[in-house]
Design an enzyme around this catalytic site. Sequence first.
Site, PDB file in Angstrom:
ATOM      1  N   PRO A 286       1.159  -1.289  -0.093  1.00 52.61           N
ATOM      2  CA  PRO A 286      -0.203   0.579   0.216  1.00 52.61           C
ATOM      3  C   PRO A 286       0.683   1.227  -0.203  1.00 52.61           C
ATOM      4  O   PRO A 286       2.203   1.462   0.683  1.00 52.61           O
ATOM      5  CB  PRO A 286      -0.280  -0.306   1.211  1.00 52.61           C
ATOM      6  CG  PRO A 286      -0.036  -1.383   1.966  1.00 52.61           C
ATOM      7  CD  PRO A 286       0.400  -1.883   1.478  1.00 52.61           C
ATOM      8  N   GLY A 287      -0.228   2.074  -0.870  1.00 52.83           N
ATOM      9  CA  GLY A 287       0.320   3.523  -0.730  1.00 52.83           C
ATOM     10  C   GLY A 287      -0.067   4.828  -0.703  1.00 52.83           C
ATOM     11  O   GLY A 287      -0.217   4.909   0.683  1.00 52.83           O
ATOM     12  N   ARG A 288      -1.197   4.873  -0.637  1.00 53.54           N
ATOM     13  CA  ARG A 288      -1.731   5.502  -0.766  1.00 53.54           C
ATOM     14  C   ARG A 288      -3.174   5.742   0.506  1.00 53.54           C
ATOM     15  O   ARG A 288      -3.169   6.330   1.368  1.00 53.54           O
ATOM     16  CB  ARG A 288      -3.185   5.910  -1.831  1.00 53.54           C
ATOM     17  CG  ARG A 288      -3.807   6.820  -1.976  1.00 53.54           C
ATOM     18  CD  ARG A 288      -5.081   6.234  -3.369  1.00 53.54           C
ATOM     19  NE  ARG A 288      -4.561   6.393  -4.058  1.00 53.54           N
ATOM     20  CZ  ARG A 288      -4.389   7.473  -5.040  1.00 53.54           C
ATOM     21  NH1 ARG A 288      -4.601   8.647  -4.608  1.00 53.54           N
ATOM     22  NH2 ARG A 288      -3.762   6.828  -6.384  1.00 53.54           N
ATOM     23  N   TYR A 328      -5.208  14.530 -13.649  1.00 53.58           N
ATOM     24  CA  TYR A 328      -6.174  13.450 -14.204  1.00 53.58           C
ATOM     25  C   TYR A 328      -7.067  13.813 -13.368  1.00 53.58           C
ATOM     26  O   TYR A 328      -8.481  12.821 -12.965  1.00 53.58           O
ATOM     27  CB  TYR A 328      -5.462  12.132 -13.959  1.00 53.58           C
ATOM     28  CG  TYR A 328      -5.148  11.617 -12.706  1.00 53.58           C
ATOM     29  CD1 TYR A 328      -5.619  11.722 -11.209  1.00 53.58           C
ATOM     30  CD2 TYR A 328      -3.838  11.158 -12.994  1.00 53.58           C
ATOM     31  CE1 TYR A 328      -4.834  11.227 -10.566  1.00 53.58           C
ATOM     32  CE2 TYR A 328      -2.750  11.348 -11.735  1.00 53.58           C
ATOM     33  CZ  TYR A 328      -3.233  10.871 -10.441  1.00 53.58           C
ATOM     34  OH  TYR A 328      -3.420  10.438  -9.297  1.00 53.58           O
ATOM     35  N   CYS A 353       1.090  29.273 -13.655  1.00 54.47           N
ATOM     36  CA  CYS A 353       0.399  30.165 -15.212  1.00 54.47           C
ATOM     37  C   CYS A 353      -0.407  28.818 -16.292  1.00 54.47           C
ATOM     38  O   CYS A 353       0.460  28.460 -17.122  1.00 54.47           O
ATOM     39  CB  CYS A 353       1.688  29.948 -16.027  1.00 54.47           C
ATOM     40  SG  CYS A 353       2.434  31.514 -14.707  1.00 54.47           S
ATOM     41  N   GLU A 354      -1.956  28.185 -15.108  1.00 60.25           N
ATOM     42  CA  GLU A 354      -2.390  26.832 -16.469  1.00 60.25           C
ATOM     43  C   GLU A 354      -3.311  27.108 -15.753  1.00 60.25           C
ATOM     44  O   GLU A 354      -3.954  27.689 -14.839  1.00 60.25           O
ATOM     45  CB  GLU A 354      -1.785  25.560 -16.088  1.00 60.25           C
ATOM     46  CG  GLU A 354      -0.399  24.972 -16.509  1.00 60.25           C
ATOM     47  CD  GLU A 354      -0.120  24.616 -17.786  1.00 60.25           C
ATOM     48  OE1 GLU A 354      -0.875  24.037 -18.725  1.00 60.25           O
ATOM     49  OE2 GLU A 354       0.609  25.025 -18.470  1.00 60.25           O
ATOM     50  N   TYR A 382       0.670  11.138  -2.455  1.00 56.32           N
ATOM     51  CA  TYR A 382       0.804  11.598  -4.235  1.00 56.32           C
ATOM     52  C   TYR A 382       0.741  12.965  -4.466  1.00 56.32           C
ATOM     53  O   TYR A 382       0.602  13.516  -4.824  1.00 56.32           O
ATOM     54  CB  TYR A 382       0.376  10.636  -4.839  1.00 56.32           C
ATOM     55  CG  TYR A 382       0.840   9.290  -4.867  1.00 56.32           C
ATOM     56  CD1 TYR A 382       1.771   8.870  -5.267  1.00 56.32           C
ATOM     57  CD2 TYR A 382      -0.580   8.943  -4.296  1.00 56.32           C
ATOM     58  CE1 TYR A 382       1.739   7.919  -5.434  1.00 56.32           C
ATOM     59  CE2 TYR A 382      -0.043   7.490  -5.206  1.00 56.32           C
ATOM     60  CZ  TYR A 382       1.066   6.677  -4.849  1.00 56.32           C
ATOM     61  OH  TYR A 382       0.811   5.461  -4.740  1.00 56.32           O
TER      62      TYR A 382
HETATM   63  C1  LIG Z   1       3.958  -1.873  -8.070  1.00 55.41           C
HETATM   64  C2  LIG Z   1       3.308  -1.167  -7.158  1.00 55.41           C
HETATM   65  N1  LIG Z   1       3.343  -1.368  -6.440  1.00 55.41           N
HETATM   66  C3  LIG Z   1       1.629  -0.156  -5.216  1.00 55.41           C
HETATM   67  C4  LIG Z   1       1.416   1.107  -5.528  1.00 55.41           C
HETATM   68  C5  LIG Z   1       1.114   1.553  -4.488  1.00 55.41           C
HETATM   69  O1  LIG Z   1      -0.267   1.966  -4.596  1.00 55.41           O
HETATM   70  P1  LIG Z   1      -1.191   2.843  -4.345  1.00 55.41           P
HETATM   71  O2  LIG Z   1      -0.553   3.907  -3.422  1.00 55.41           O
HETATM   72  O3  LIG Z   1      -2.835   2.773  -4.715  1.00 55.41           O
HETATM   73  O4  LIG Z   1      -1.469   2.058  -2.869  1.00 55.41           O
HETATM   74  C6  LIG Z   1       2.229   1.311  -6.814  1.00 55.41           C
HETATM   75  C7  LIG Z   1       1.731   2.408  -6.940  1.00 55.41           C
HETATM   76  O5  LIG Z   1       1.127   2.693  -8.281  1.00 55.41           O
HETATM   77  C8  LIG Z   1       2.264   0.444  -7.549  1.00 55.41           C
HETATM   78  O6  LIG Z   1       2.578   1.118  -9.186  1.00 55.41           O
END
Ligand SMILES: Cc1ncc(COP(=O)(O)O)c(C=O)c1O
Length: 423
Positions: A286-288, A328, A353-354, A382
């Site tokens: 996980p990231g987000r 996006y 400036c967009e 992000y």
């Molecule tokens: C291979 C892979 N794993 C994990 C992630 C993390 O995704 P998220 O931030 O949506 O959890 C990404 C994000 O682009 C990714 O490319």
Amino acid sequence: MENKVYPITFKKDEDYKIGGVSIPYLGEKYGTPLYILDKETLIFQAQKYINSWKKYYKNKYKVLFAIKALPILEVIRIFKNYGLGALVSTGGELYIALSANVPSEDIYFHGNAKTLKEIEYAIDQKVGAIIIDNFDEYEKIKYVLSKKDTKVKVLVRIIPNIEVNTHKSIRTGQTDTKFGLPIEQALVLIEKINTEKNIIFKGIHSHIGSQIFDISAYVKLSEVLSEVYKELNSKNITVEEMSIGGGLGVAYTKEDNPPDIEDLAREVSNKFSETIGHNFKLICEPGRSLVGRAGITLYRIESRKELGIRKYVSVDGGMSDNIRPSLYGAKYSALIITKGDREEIFSIAGKHCESGDILIKDFSGLWPNPGDYLITFTTGAYNFSMYTWYNATPRPAVVLVENGKDRIIVKRENYEDLLGGQI
Ligand SMILES: Cc1ncc(COP(=O)(O)O)c(C=O)c1O
């Protein structure tokens, strides 16, 4: 804490607070725009992942923080202390993860266009695994290893053919994608890997996209991974690890209703119980969903404009600190701290400036005065990492708050920093 969407508290006539610290006070002390991170929320999310897998998955598991979402040393160190590893996608991210003292065996390296230099760096640093994306990368790994007396562990990224209902820019698991190999090709690659004595095949990797709300996509993914696992077993190839990637969504607006982390762990674990059992180490990335909710961004209102067709309120940041709305069409929620009392509908514009530098279109709230504060929510993922210095805008500072205390974890850039590297 469980149900809270945004990590701030406020009562009428009281200061707005995050982590027990007054938000206007942070604005005065550190200036704006300012990224603010709530440590309690970061820890809460990390523990949620750990405890959910512990509850439902009856074998080893590893949660890797996809550091691209927020590549900040202090954040990576906090997660490391809760047992998380790091997923990196470039040599630069690898450098950051190592600088945060993540043990190298807990770092996995993915990416679809790794350079020879990056591969050599990862091998020299003895990362936990390189996630091979394509045949050229396999050849590069062989070439690097031919000059060294060492081994490398690898996973192979498959395309699971799963379309998820998210924005097309952040979908990755469908048939037409630049990430990974179709399963038939991945199987050929794995057989080749198995003829190499210095490349140790550990397992399969997948990732179906980002900002996913539908747990059934992960259930389908678990089915696909189970089929690949069985196919490899029938060829006497042992699969020790499988990654379901990252991608779980978070709430950016009141309309968003993301599933709970525990739902993911339960449904995926149940699916594997039905198919192949919990006979492998499960990886998730996980990231987000680890960092998104923990972050807010604080701006000052600089100017207002009432056109016949639309009203605009402009702030002192914008697409440089949050490119996602213009990139996006990502949606955000916001709050304005003002003494104004006139309800209006207006667009919140950035300073760049967009024409597309609009943070929120058709925001409904109190018409502010210049100097008032604006907070955007769910900016932990992000935003900092996608920062751009368009219009020579120094990168905002990042402050971490906890239990009524605040401290800078990334310094604000100054004008001299903008000249960095220029001759
Ligand atoms: C291979 C892979 N794993 C994990 C992630 C993390 O995704 P998220 O931030 O949506 O959890 C990404 C994000 O682009 C990714 O490319």
